[in-house]
Design a protein around this motif. Sequence first.
Motif, short mmCIF file in Angstrom:
data_model
loop_
_atom_site.label_atom_id
_atom_site.label_comp_id
_atom_site.label_asym_id
_atom_site.label_seq_id
_atom_site.Cartn_x
_atom_site.Cartn_y
_atom_site.Cartn_z
N ASP A 146 0.75 -1.21 -0.08
CA ASP A 146 -0.13 0.13 0.10
C ASP A 146 0.84 1.29 0.10
O ASP A 146 0.75 2.25 -0.65
CB ASP A 146 -0.86 -0.12 1.27
N SER A 147 1.73 1.21 0.76
CA SER A 147 2.72 2.49 0.83
C SER A 147 3.58 2.72 -0.69
O SER A 147 3.61 3.89 -0.99
CB SER A 147 4.08 2.13 1.83
N SER A 148 3.96 1.62 -1.02
CA SER A 148 4.70 1.77 -2.57
C SER A 148 3.69 2.44 -3.37
O SER A 148 4.02 3.11 -4.24
CB SER A 148 5.16 0.53 -3.00
N TRP A 149 2.41 1.87 -3.66
CA TRP A 149 1.60 2.32 -4.64
C TRP A 149 1.20 3.81 -4.14
O TRP A 149 0.83 4.62 -4.99
CB TRP A 149 0.12 1.50 -4.70
N ALA A 150 0.99 4.10 -2.92
CA ALA A 150 0.64 5.57 -2.50
C ALA A 150 1.61 6.37 -2.96
O ALA A 150 1.62 7.76 -3.38
CB ALA A 150 0.47 5.51 -1.02
N GLY A 151 3.02 6.07 -2.80
CA GLY A 151 4.05 6.92 -3.35
C GLY A 151 4.14 6.95 -4.57
O GLY A 151 4.29 8.46 -5.10
N LEU A 152 3.69 6.11 -5.56
CA LEU A 152 3.58 6.09 -7.02
C LEU A 152 2.56 7.13 -7.40
O LEU A 152 2.67 7.97 -8.36
CB LEU A 152 3.49 4.93 -7.58
N LYS A 153 1.36 7.19 -6.60
CA LYS A 153 0.23 7.96 -6.85
C LYS A 153 0.70 9.38 -6.74
O LYS A 153 0.53 10.29 -7.50
CB LYS A 153 -0.82 7.59 -6.13
N ILE A 154 1.44 9.70 -5.58
CA ILE A 154 1.48 11.19 -5.30
C ILE A 154 2.62 11.53 -6.24
O ILE A 154 2.47 12.75 -6.92
CB ILE A 154 2.36 11.20 -3.94
N LEU A 155 3.65 10.80 -6.54
CA LEU A 155 4.80 11.16 -7.63
C LEU A 155 3.97 11.61 -9.08
O LEU A 155 4.08 12.30 -9.72
CB LEU A 155 5.55 10.18 -7.90
N ASN A 156 3.11 10.57 -9.52
CA ASN A 156 2.26 10.87 -11.12
C ASN A 156 1.59 12.06 -10.77
O ASN A 156 1.41 12.55 -11.88
CB ASN A 156 1.41 9.57 -11.23
N GLU A 157 0.83 12.53 -9.84
CA GLU A 157 0.04 13.56 -9.56
C GLU A 157 0.81 14.88 -9.71
O GLU A 157 0.53 15.81 -10.27
CB GLU A 157 -0.77 13.59 -8.31
N LEU A 158 2.40 14.55 -9.36
CA LEU A 158 3.07 15.80 -9.51
C LEU A 158 3.86 16.16 -10.85
O LEU A 158 4.66 16.86 -11.22
CB LEU A 158 4.34 15.81 -8.26
N GLY A 159 3.59 15.07 -11.65
CA GLY A 159 4.04 14.96 -13.00
C GLY A 159 5.44 14.52 -12.98
O GLY A 159 6.34 14.63 -13.98
N VAL A 160 6.08 13.48 -11.75
CA VAL A 160 7.30 12.95 -12.00
C VAL A 160 7.08 11.56 -12.53
O VAL A 160 6.24 10.80 -12.51
CB VAL A 160 7.82 12.84 -10.53
N LYS A 161 8.21 11.42 -13.58
CA LYS A 161 8.10 10.36 -14.52
C LYS A 161 8.45 9.05 -13.51
O LYS A 161 9.46 8.98 -12.75
CB LYS A 161 9.19 10.23 -15.53
N THR A 162 7.50 8.14 -13.63
CA THR A 162 7.77 7.15 -12.67
C THR A 162 7.49 5.86 -13.50
O THR A 162 6.98 5.62 -14.54
CB THR A 162 6.57 6.91 -11.69
N GLY A 163 8.08 4.68 -12.64
CA GLY A 163 7.90 3.14 -13.44
C GLY A 163 7.77 2.18 -12.31
O GLY A 163 8.15 2.31 -11.17
N VAL A 164 7.35 1.04 -12.67
CA VAL A 164 7.19 -0.29 -11.80
C VAL A 164 8.37 -1.01 -12.16
O VAL A 164 8.45 -1.22 -13.19
CB VAL A 164 5.87 -0.67 -11.97
N ARG A 165 8.97 -1.53 -11.00
CA ARG A 165 10.11 -2.56 -11.50
C ARG A 165 9.39 -4.01 -10.48
O ARG A 165 8.97 -3.93 -9.47
CB ARG A 165 11.27 -2.30 -10.52
N PHE A 166 9.49 -4.98 -11.62
CA PHE A 166 8.86 -6.35 -10.97
C PHE A 166 9.81 -7.30 -11.20
O PHE A 166 10.38 -7.31 -12.23
CB PHE A 166 7.56 -6.68 -11.84
N THR A 167 10.40 -8.14 -9.77
CA THR A 167 11.32 -9.08 -9.98
C THR A 167 10.68 -10.50 -10.12
O THR A 167 9.78 -10.79 -9.21
CB THR A 167 12.15 -9.17 -9.03
N LEU A 168 10.98 -11.29 -11.31
CA LEU A 168 9.81 -12.35 -11.41
C LEU A 168 10.53 -13.52 -10.77
O LEU A 168 11.79 -14.09 -10.73
CB LEU A 168 9.89 -12.83 -12.99
N THR A 169 9.68 -14.15 -9.94
CA THR A 169 10.15 -15.52 -9.16
C THR A 169 8.78 -16.37 -9.35
O THR A 169 7.76 -16.14 -9.92
CB THR A 169 10.11 -15.04 -7.69
#
Length: 371
Positions: A146-169
């Motif tokens: 929840d904290s990670s997605w919340a951080g992404l949401k705030i950055l996106n709203e501010l117009g900061v370019k973001t991305g998700v990193r997913f390690t496959l297991t």
Amino acid sequence: MIPCSKIMRGERSVHNERKTGPLFVWNIISRCNLLCSHCYRDSQAGMQVEDLSDKKCLELVSQIKAVNPPIVLLTGGEPLLRKNIFEIIKECKKQDLRVGLSTNGTLINQAMAQKIKAADVDYVGISIDGKKEHHDKFRGAVGAYDSSWAGLKILNELGVKTGVRFTLTAQNSVDLMDILDKTVASGCKRFCLYHLVYAGRASKDLDMKVEDKRKILSTFFKKVKVLSKKDPSFDVLTTDNPADGIFMSTIIDDGKDAMDCIMAHGGCSAGDRVVYLDSTGDVYPCQFLRDHSLGNVKDKTFMEIWEDHSNEFLQQLRNKQGLLQGVCGECAHKGICGGCRARAKAFYGSLWAQDPGCYLKEIEVRPKQIL
């Protein structure tokens, strides 16, 4: 790193055409507030490592500039725990360097996001490794998802370019497509799929079976193909398994065009198109090959270390095609793939052994002999 969506669109990045230096991965702090199962650095909250001083970090920026990297990726540990991180970023921007942050995102509240925005950070990649249950277990902290997605949401709203990193297991592969969909819906403009490399706390036991990996990646690349046409501004990349490029070419309509792009990119980047500077000052070919330091920036300048033609280990990594063994040595694509050298070293004890994470079929490895 393979720019999948760009290859599917027939694009070639500047970095892939070698007009810049290596991707510069800089671990600025050893400590982390989480305890992730796959951490290559074995980072944790109470870690006692003598990180480079604030003064030394600032002095290093001009040395990094000299190698002309496409971007400086600040990582850790958790980079946002470093008290002078914004001084480091400011100095990088002063030197006209592009700056990326590789973070778990749990420390990004409104105030932190405003600092990141004000610092003109070019890109923030946040690790999301599955749905809530898998992610929190993987990260060793309830509420991390929840904290990670919340951080992404705030950055996106501010117009900061973001991305998700997913390690496959093996554990989180069932969540891959859901997290990709959620990334697109969130407004992020990048999704990076990481293959597991056996280093630090990450062991072979976490990895997928080859046949299962092939199946999920087939679904993944077919979806990426659709996304690349639907939204040209959305980038999908994979890293730590050069075989992705070969496999992906079988899914694209114009496989030859795709192979031309893949050839321009090359295979394993360790010690060539990627370099890793540890928080201790040691320079390594990549963040996963940390048992053989190329030198320490406390003793030499970075350029002296990076351009040391007498360093046999470094020169072998840059001219590895004739050294590859097993399936990698016999593969028709060894000139544009070469497998992951760190994974081979961890599993077989030899830097030049075949990559245990390769999922290509025999007909793809030796097409001429079979056909």
